[in-house]
Design an enzyme around this catalytic site. Structure first.
Site, mmCIF file in Angstrom:
data_model
loop_
_atom_site.group_PDB
_atom_site.id
_atom_site.type_symbol
_atom_site.label_atom_id
_atom_site.label_comp_id
_atom_site.label_asym_id
_atom_site.label_seq_id
_atom_site.Cartn_x
_atom_site.Cartn_y
_atom_site.Cartn_z
ATOM 1 N N GLU A 1 0.827 -1.203 0.000
ATOM 2 C CA GLU A 1 0.000 0.000 0.000
ATOM 3 C C GLU A 1 0.858 1.248 0.000
ATOM 4 O O GLU A 1 2.010 1.218 0.437
ATOM 5 C CB GLU A 1 -0.934 0.075 1.225
ATOM 6 C CG GLU A 1 -2.196 -0.753 1.127
ATOM 7 C CD GLU A 1 -2.105 -2.013 1.948
ATOM 8 O OE1 GLU A 1 -3.106 -2.745 2.016
ATOM 9 O OE2 GLU A 1 -1.034 -2.274 2.516
ATOM 10 N N SER A 2 0.262 2.327 -0.490
ATOM 11 C CA SER A 2 0.832 3.664 -0.390
ATOM 12 C C SER A 2 -0.233 4.589 0.166
ATOM 13 O O SER A 2 -1.436 4.356 -0.009
ATOM 14 C CB SER A 2 1.305 4.166 -1.754
ATOM 15 O OG SER A 2 2.392 3.385 -2.224
#
Length: 291
Positions: free
Chosen positions: A51-52
């Site tokens: 994830e970012s």
């Protein structure tokens, strides 16, 4: 990658580790206000991390000190997710390096998540407080499909830990392995598990093995995010804390240690704190910049 606006600075941090080589890496964009959904997804896909996180201006009515409250969104390489613990920790550490330790408040799709950052032995350590958690039963047929996708015979489960879907910002299926060897041997059918997880709206499977009364080893398959496994999963840790307390597997007031990433060569440590009289779960860990 085609951007609708000038590309913002993309930071890289790891969460739940004191060294860049451990824990779970996340992309962090501290000013994503001009990005649209496609831009954010493209950045997350280019990075390839599980994830970012993307910060935006705080929504109206969000409590928090001026300059320390934000909207936040999370994208895997394949889709947006409602909440991500490790990217929250990574973002909080990145902010604290710039504006100082203290309390931050994030408005997520799952609800408001406060994070407290402190300096500790030359490192920054962030503690997030989850949204209100809950548990759900899983149908026998769905459990059988999950085990078939994993290649786990039912006899390999620890019967002291009933399978449940646990939520503390995102939905995770909790399954307990009877042995450390079972947990270490993870070779699953990616497409089959992904299909089941989409149908049940699961973010990861939280696979656990209990080493002692308060120490656990965990792994998190994440095919719906486009990666085989999440190296350190704060949202799942929060969900597991709620699960363990509600089922009476740990004390109502307890501190749990979760070891994750060892089998991937990225060891991390997550601390899960449960408080009597407060159903929310606190998850903490160190974070450092990569590169």
């Amino acid at each position: 990658m085609t951007m609708n606006v000038q590309r913002p600075e993309v930071l890289r941090y790891t969460a739940f580790s004191a060294v860049p080589e451990g824990g779970n890496p996340a992309g962090v964009v501290l000013d994503a206000g001009a990005l649209d959904d496609g831009d954010m997804l493209a950045i997350a896909a280019e990075l390839g991390y599980s994830e970012s996180a993307f910060l935006t201006a705080p929504p109206e009515g969000l409590d928090g000190e001026l300059g320390r409250a934000y909207g936040i969104r999370y994208f895997s390489p394949k889709a947006e997710v409602p909440f991500c613990g490790h990217a929250t920790v990574a973002t909080a550490v990145a902010l604290a390096e710039r504006i100082g330790p203290g309390r931050l408040v994030f408005a997520t799709r799952a609800g408001t998540v406060p994070v407290d950052v402190v300096g500790e032995g030359g490192l920054l350590r962030a503690t997030l407080t989850s949204v209100e958690p809950h548990l759900e039963e899983i149908a026998d047929a769905d459990l059988a499909e999950a085990l078939a996708a994993l290649g786990w015979p039912p006899a390999d489960l620890d019967t002291a830990f009933p399978p449940r879907i646990a939520f503390a910002g995102a939905r995770h299926l909790v399954l307990a392995a009877a042995t450390r060897a079972r947990l270490a041997d993870l070779d699953y059918d990616f497409a089959r598990l992904e299909a089941l997880m989409h149908r049940l709206d699961l973010t990861t499977l939280q696979l656990v093995w209990r080493e002692s009364a308060t120490v656990f080893h965990v792994r998190d398959p994440f095919p719906v995010g486009g990666v085989v496994e999440d190296p350190a999963t704060g949202a799942a840790a929060a969900a597991f804390g709620a699960y363990a307390r509600e089922l009476g597997l740990v004390a109502e007031d307890a501190v749990l240690t979760l070891h994750q990433g060892e089998d991937l060569g990225r060891p991390g440590e997550l601390t899960v704190a449960l408080r009597a009289g407060d159903t929310r779960v606190r998850v903490s860990g160190a974070g450092v910049r990569i590169g």
